[in-house]
Design a protein around this motif. Structure first.
Motif, PDB file in Angstrom:
ATOM      1  N   ARG A 204      -9.296  -3.470   5.806  1.00 19.20           N
ATOM      2  CA  ARG A 204      -7.866  -3.191   5.657  1.00 19.20           C
ATOM      3  C   ARG A 204      -7.226  -3.203   7.036  1.00 19.20           C
ATOM      4  O   ARG A 204      -7.762  -2.632   7.977  1.00 19.20           O
ATOM      5  CB  ARG A 204      -7.637  -1.791   5.059  1.00 19.20           C
ATOM      6  CG  ARG A 204      -8.276  -1.608   3.714  1.00 19.20           C
ATOM      7  CD  ARG A 204      -7.482  -0.647   2.836  1.00 19.20           C
ATOM      8  NE  ARG A 204      -7.479   0.747   3.251  1.00 19.20           N
ATOM      9  CZ  ARG A 204      -7.966   1.750   2.503  1.00 19.20           C
ATOM     10  NH1 ARG A 204      -8.528   1.494   1.357  1.00 19.20           N
ATOM     11  NH2 ARG A 204      -7.868   2.992   2.895  1.00 19.20           N
TER      12      ARG A 204
ATOM     13  N   ASP B 216      -0.619  11.042   3.621  1.00 19.20           N
ATOM     14  CA  ASP B 216      -1.324   9.920   2.967  1.00 19.20           C
ATOM     15  C   ASP B 216      -0.898   8.587   3.595  1.00 19.20           C
ATOM     16  O   ASP B 216      -1.734   7.716   3.861  1.00 19.20           O
ATOM     17  CB  ASP B 216      -0.999   9.889   1.462  1.00 19.20           C
ATOM     18  CG  ASP B 216      -1.850  10.889   0.666  1.00 19.20           C
ATOM     19  OD1 ASP B 216      -2.832  11.416   1.229  1.00 19.20           O
ATOM     20  OD2 ASP B 216      -1.510  11.157  -0.504  1.00 19.20           O
TER      21      ASP B 216
ATOM     22  N   GLU C 277      -7.354   4.799   5.923  1.00 22.87           N
ATOM     23  CA  GLU C 277      -8.162   5.827   5.280  1.00 22.87           C
ATOM     24  C   GLU C 277      -7.330   6.522   4.201  1.00 22.87           C
ATOM     25  O   GLU C 277      -6.155   6.816   4.413  1.00 22.87           O
ATOM     26  CB  GLU C 277      -8.549   6.859   6.359  1.00 22.87           C
ATOM     27  CG  GLU C 277      -9.624   7.796   5.943  1.00 22.87           C
ATOM     28  CD  GLU C 277     -10.048   8.692   7.120  1.00 22.87           C
ATOM     29  OE1 GLU C 277      -9.888   8.287   8.298  1.00 22.87           O
ATOM     30  OE2 GLU C 277     -10.524   9.807   6.850  1.00 22.87           O
ATOM     31  N   ASP C 278      -7.960   6.770   3.053  1.00 20.65           N
ATOM     32  CA  ASP C 278      -7.223   7.392   1.959  1.00 20.65           C
ATOM     33  C   ASP C 278      -7.481   8.892   1.957  1.00 20.65           C
ATOM     34  O   ASP C 278      -8.584   9.330   1.662  1.00 20.65           O
ATOM     35  CB  ASP C 278      -7.694   6.762   0.635  1.00 20.65           C
ATOM     36  CG  ASP C 278      -6.707   7.038  -0.470  1.00 20.65           C
ATOM     37  OD1 ASP C 278      -5.809   7.871  -0.248  1.00 20.65           O
ATOM     38  OD2 ASP C 278      -6.830   6.416  -1.541  1.00 20.65           O
TER      39      ASP C 278
ATOM     40  N   ASP D 262       1.832   7.151  -6.531  1.00 23.09           N
ATOM     41  CA  ASP D 262       0.976   8.348  -6.636  1.00 23.09           C
ATOM     42  C   ASP D 262       1.824   9.607  -6.492  1.00 23.09           C
ATOM     43  O   ASP D 262       1.624  10.595  -7.197  1.00 23.09           O
ATOM     44  CB  ASP D 262      -0.093   8.363  -5.519  1.00 23.09           C
ATOM     45  CG  ASP D 262      -1.158   7.299  -5.736  1.00 23.09           C
ATOM     46  OD1 ASP D 262      -1.254   6.784  -6.862  1.00 23.09           O
ATOM     47  OD2 ASP D 262      -1.878   6.980  -4.762  1.00 23.09           O
TER      48      ASP D 262
ATOM     49  N   ARG E 114       0.845  -1.208   0.000  1.00 23.03           N
ATOM     50  CA  ARG E 114       0.000   0.000   0.000  1.00 23.03           C
ATOM     51  C   ARG E 114       0.876   1.252   0.000  1.00 23.03           C
ATOM     52  O   ARG E 114       0.551   2.264  -0.626  1.00 23.03           O
ATOM     53  CB  ARG E 114      -0.930  -0.031   1.215  1.00 23.03           C
ATOM     54  CG  ARG E 114      -2.064  -1.070   1.014  1.00 23.03           C
ATOM     55  CD  ARG E 114      -2.500  -1.746   2.302  1.00 23.03           C
ATOM     56  NE  ARG E 114      -3.088  -0.852   3.261  1.00 23.03           N
ATOM     57  CZ  ARG E 114      -3.434  -1.221   4.500  1.00 23.03           C
ATOM     58  NH1 ARG E 114      -3.237  -2.465   4.906  1.00 23.03           N
ATOM     59  NH2 ARG E 114      -3.971  -0.359   5.320  1.00 23.03           N
TER      60      ARG E 114
ATOM     61  N   LEU F  29       1.266   4.326  -2.778  1.00 21.62           N
ATOM     62  CA  LEU F  29       1.232   5.758  -2.450  1.00 21.62           C
ATOM     63  C   LEU F  29       2.467   6.473  -3.000  1.00 21.62           C
ATOM     64  O   LEU F  29       2.388   7.635  -3.404  1.00 21.62           O
ATOM     65  CB  LEU F  29       1.133   5.952  -0.929  1.00 21.62           C
ATOM     66  CG  LEU F  29      -0.214   5.553  -0.311  1.00 21.62           C
ATOM     67  CD1 LEU F  29      -0.159   5.612   1.209  1.00 21.62           C
ATOM     68  CD2 LEU F  29      -1.330   6.466  -0.822  1.00 21.62           C
TER      69      LEU F  29
ATOM     70  N   GLU G   1      -3.304   5.977   5.667  1.00 21.30           N
ATOM     71  CA  GLU G   1      -3.452   4.588   5.215  1.00 21.30           C
ATOM     72  C   GLU G   1      -3.092   3.606   6.337  1.00 21.30           C
ATOM     73  O   GLU G   1      -3.820   2.664   6.626  1.00 21.30           O
ATOM     74  CB  GLU G   1      -2.527   4.382   4.002  1.00 21.30           C
ATOM     75  CG  GLU G   1      -2.571   3.013   3.391  1.00 21.30           C
ATOM     76  CD  GLU G   1      -3.936   2.683   2.796  1.00 21.30           C
ATOM     77  OE1 GLU G   1      -4.490   3.514   2.059  1.00 21.30           O
ATOM     78  OE2 GLU G   1      -4.449   1.587   3.090  1.00 21.30           O
TER      79      GLU G   1
ATOM     80  N   ASN H 198      -5.785  10.932  -0.011  1.00 24.21           N
ATOM     81  CA  ASN H 198      -5.680  11.343  -1.422  1.00 24.21           C
ATOM     82  C   ASN H 198      -4.989  12.676  -1.658  1.00 24.21           C
ATOM     83  O   ASN H 198      -5.330  13.382  -2.606  1.00 24.21           O
ATOM     84  CB  ASN H 198      -7.097  11.488  -2.011  1.00 24.21           C
ATOM     85  CG  ASN H 198      -7.502  10.210  -2.701  1.00 24.21           C
ATOM     86  OD1 ASN H 198      -6.651   9.516  -3.264  1.00 24.21           O
ATOM     87  ND2 ASN H 198      -8.781   9.903  -2.656  1.00 24.21           N
TER      88      ASN H 198
END
Ligand code: HEM
Length: 552
Positions: A320, A239, A248-249, A214, A207, A211, A243, A251
Motif C-alpha cells: 500500500r 484511522d 496501517e489499519d 466505517d 481508502r 474509512l 492508513e 480500526n
C-alpha cells in the motif's frame, strides 16, 4: 575582618549578575541550555563556597553568606533584565503590557489554562494593531501582529524570516517541518510534498472513502444515543492518519476503542499548550523531570510515533502506498551523509510531526463543523440538498459544491485548528509593516484565531455564514485575514488531503443522517471549554444522528 567576611562581596555578586545579563544572556539563544545554565551556576556556587570556606570554618555561616550572595547575584541579574527590557530595549517604544516586557512568565501565567487565543484577543482589543505583548527567552523581543498583511510577511514566498525557538520542541529529534534551517526545510519538504501529492492523493482517496463509510456505520451503532463527537472524530482521524502515514489499519471506528496513543497525544499537547511561548520551561522539564504525569505522556507519544515508523521501516510497505514510503526513501538516501543515530532521530521526529499534523487538526475542525450544523440545521439541509445523489468517490464534484465548502471554510475560520503559534524571527532587514520597521532578530507572531474574527476584516465576524464564501463575498472585507493552512513557502502540505477528508465526512454523514444536539447538551460547552494546546481542543459536543431513511 577577614577577606571572607568582606562586605564588598554582595556588591561583587550584584555586579556579576548584571555582567551575566549583559555579557551572556542578552546574546544568542538559551532555550536548549537550561541544564547547562543550572550546572554552571552550581559550579559557581561551589567555587564561592570553597572561597568562603578558606576564611570561615562554621558551615552555617558559609551557608548564610552563600544565600546572601545568591540573592545579590540574582537581584543584580533580574534588576538588570527588568530595567533594560523596560527602558533600553529596541522594542521599548512599542506599546503593550509593561509586565509582558519584563518577563515571559507573565504571559505563561495568563494562559496557564491553555486559553492563549482568548488572551491574544484581549490584547488586540486593548492595544490595537502592532503590539509588543511578550518577551522571548533572550529578552523583550517579541511583536504580535494583528494585521491582514502579516501572514504573507511571515511566510510568503521570498520571506526572510526563520522559525522561532518553539520549533526545537521535538529535540533531540529533528524533522524537515520542525527544522529552523531554511535549506534543510526546503530539501526535506520535497519528501513530504511527494507523500501528499495529487498522485498520492488519488491513491489515498478511495481508502479514505472506505474509512468514512466505517465512520458512518460506527455512528449508526449509537442509535438514538448521544455521540461524543470528539471521541468519534478522534477515532476517525486516527484511522486516516494510520492508513495514509503508515499504511496501517488501526480500526478504531470499527472497534470503538480509543487508542492509548490518542490519550498520550492529547495530554502531551496539553502540557505544550500553555508553555508554547516559553518553550525553555518545557524543554527543561523534558530533560530534568522524571517521566511521570504529562512529561511521561510526552515521552510515550514520541515513542509511539517512533515505534510505528521503525516497524514500518522493518516490515516494508504492505503493497500500500503511504507517506512513510517517502520518509524511508529520505532515510536511505541520506545514509552516505549522516550517521545512523542522526537519521534515526530524523525519522522519529518526522513521525511525530506527521502523527500530530495528520490526526489532530482535522479532528478539531470536524468537532466545530458538527456543532455548527447542529446549531443551524438550515445549513445542514442546504448541504444535504447539494450532496444527495452525489457519488462521494468523485472528489472533484465535492470540491465544487458551494455550500459544503462554505460550511468547511466558515468552520475553519471560526475554529481554526491552529489558533496561535507559527512564530517567526525577522530576517537581517527586519520587517516593514504599515511603515513601522520591526528590527531584525525579533520574534513575530500573528494569531489566526484573532485575525479570523476581526471586525475590520469580516462583516458579522462572529456569525456562521457559509454564503460569504460563494454568494455573499461582500461579507469578506479582507481575504488576507483568512489563513487556516498558513501560506507561501510554509503552507500546509496536507491541505488537499485535509479538505478531501473533511468534505467526505460531511457528505457521507449528511447523506446518511440528520444531526441535532443531544437532549440536555449545553451548547456553550464547546466555547467555554475550548483550549489552545498547539492545536485547538474544542469543548465537548454531543449530537444525535438520526438515520435519514427513518426520518423520512
Ligand atoms: C484541517 C486540517 C489542517 C489544518 C488547519 C492545518 C494547518 C496547518 C498550518 C497552520 C500549518 C503551518 C504550521 C506552522 O507553520 O507552524 C501547517 C503545516 C503543515 N501541515 Fe497542516 N493542517 C491540517 C492538516 C494537515 C494534514 C492532514 C497533514 C498531513 C500529514 C498536514 C501536514 C502539514 C505539513 C507537512 C506542514 C508543514 C509545512 C511546512 O512547514 O513546510 N496538515 N498545517
Amino acid at each position: 575582618m577577614t577577606i571572607g567576611q568582606d562586605q564588598h562581596l554582595p556588591v561583587l555578586a550584584i555586579a556579576a549578575g548584571v555582567a551575566a545579563h549583559h555579557g551572556l544572556f542578552r546574546h544568542g539563544e538559551w532555550h536548549l541550555h537550561g541544564p547547562h545554565i543550572i550546572v554552571g551556576h552550581l559550579i559557581l556556587a561551589s567555587v564561592t563556597a570553597y572561597y568562603l570556606y578558606c576564611f570561615e570554618d562554621a558551615l552555617i555561616h558559609i551557608f548564610g553568606r552563600l544565600v546572601v550572595l545568591a540573592v545579590a547575584y540574582f537581584g543584580g541579574l533580574f534588576s538588570s533584565m527588568t530595567i533594560y527590557r523596560l527602558y533600553f530595549h529596541r522594542l521599548s517604544s512599542f506599546q503593550g503590557p509593561k509586565l509582558a516586557a519584563v518577563t515571559k512568565l507573565w504571559h505563561v501565567w495568563h494562559v496557564i489554562d491553555s486559553t492563549n487565543f482568548l488572551f491574544q484577543q484581549k490584547i488586540y482589543e486593548k492595544y490595537g494593531t502592532i503590539v509588543r505583548t511578550v518577551i522571548s527567552n533572550q529578552g523583550p523581543n517579541e511583536i504580535t501582529l494583528f494585521h491582514p498583511a502579516a501572514f504573507e510577511l511571515l511566510d510568503g514566498f521570498g520571506n526572510e524570516t526563520t522559525r522561532d525557538v518553539w520549533y526545537d520542541i521535538v529535540r533531540p529529534r529533528t524533522s524537515a517541518i520542525f527544522t529552523r534551517d531554511k535549506l534543510e526545510h526546503k530539501e526535506g519538504r520535497k519528501f513530504w510534498a511527494q507523500g501528499l501529492s495529487s498522485k498520492a492523493m488519488n491513491d489515498y482517496y478511495p481508502r479514505i472513502v472506505s474509512l468514512v463509510k466505517d465512520l458512518s456505520r460506527c455512528i449508526g451503532t449509537f442509535g438514538t444515543n448521544p455521540v461524543d463527537i470528539d471521541q468519534v472524530m478522534s477515532w476517525y482521524s486516527w484511522d486516516v492518519m494510520g492508513e495514509v502515514l503508515f499504511g496501517e489499519d488501526f480500526n478504531l471506528t470499527k472497534s470503538k476503542i480509543t487508542h492509548p496513543g490518542i490519550e498520550h497525544r492529547d495530554r502531551a499537547l496539553a502540557l505544550a499548550g500553555p508553555l508554547g511561548d516559553a518553550i525553555w520551561i518545557a524543554l527543561l522539564g523534558f530533560q530534568l523531570l522524571p517521566p511521570v504525569g504529562r512529561v511521561n505522556d510526552w515521552h510515550r507519544m514520541m515513542h509511539f510515533c517512533e515505534d510505528h515508523m521503525m516497524s514500518r521501516l522493518d516490515r516494508g510497505d504492505n503493497g500500500r502506498m503511504d507517506m512513510a514510503t517517502y520518509f524511508i526513501e529520505e532515510y536511505k538516501n541520506t545514509a552516505a551523509t549522516k550517521t545512523k543515530a542522526a537519521r534515526d532521530l530524523h525519522l522519529s521526529g518526522t513521525a511525530v510531526t506527521a502523527v500530530v499534523a495528520g490526526s489532530d487538526t482535522t479532528r478539531a475542525v470536524l468537532i466545530g463543523i458538527w456543532w455548527f450544523l447542529s446549531k443551524f440545521p438550515a445549513h445542514a439541509k442546504k448541504v444535504q440538498a447539494e450532496v444527495d445523489g452525489v457519488n462521494p468517490n468523485d472528489a472533484s464534484t465535492l470540491a465544487a459544491l458551494p455550500h459544503l465548502n462554505g460550511v468547511i471554510n466558515e468552520s475553519l475560520r471560526l475554529v481554526p485548528p491552529v489558533m496561535t503559534g507559527g512564530n517567526r524571527i525577522t530576517g537581517p532587514n527586519g520587517m516593514l509593516i504599515d511603515n513601522v520597521l520591526i528590527p531584525p532578530g525579533v520574534k513575530v507572531t500573528c494569531p489566526k484565531y484573532v485575525l479570523h474574527r476581526m471586525e475590520s476584516m469580516w462583516v458579522q465576524p462572529n456569525d456562521f455564514i457559509p454564503e460569504r464564501w460563494y454568494s455573499r463575498p461582500e461579507l469578506i472585507l479582507d481575504k488576507r485575514a483568512f489563513s487556516p493552512f498558513s501560506t507561501g513557502a510554509r503552507y500546509c502540505l496536507g491541505k488537499n488531503m485535509a479538505l478531501n477528508a473533511l468534505r467526505l465526512v460531511v457528505t457521507i454523514l449528511l447523506q446518511d443522517y440528520d444531526v441535532a444536539f443531544a437532549p440536555g447538551y449545553d451548547e456553550e460547552t464547546i466555547w467555554r471549554d475550548m483550549r489552545d494546546q498547539v492545536t485547538c481542543q474544542p469543548g465537548a459536543v454531543n449530537c444525535v444522528f438520526q438515520p435519514r431513511g427513518l426520518a423520512k
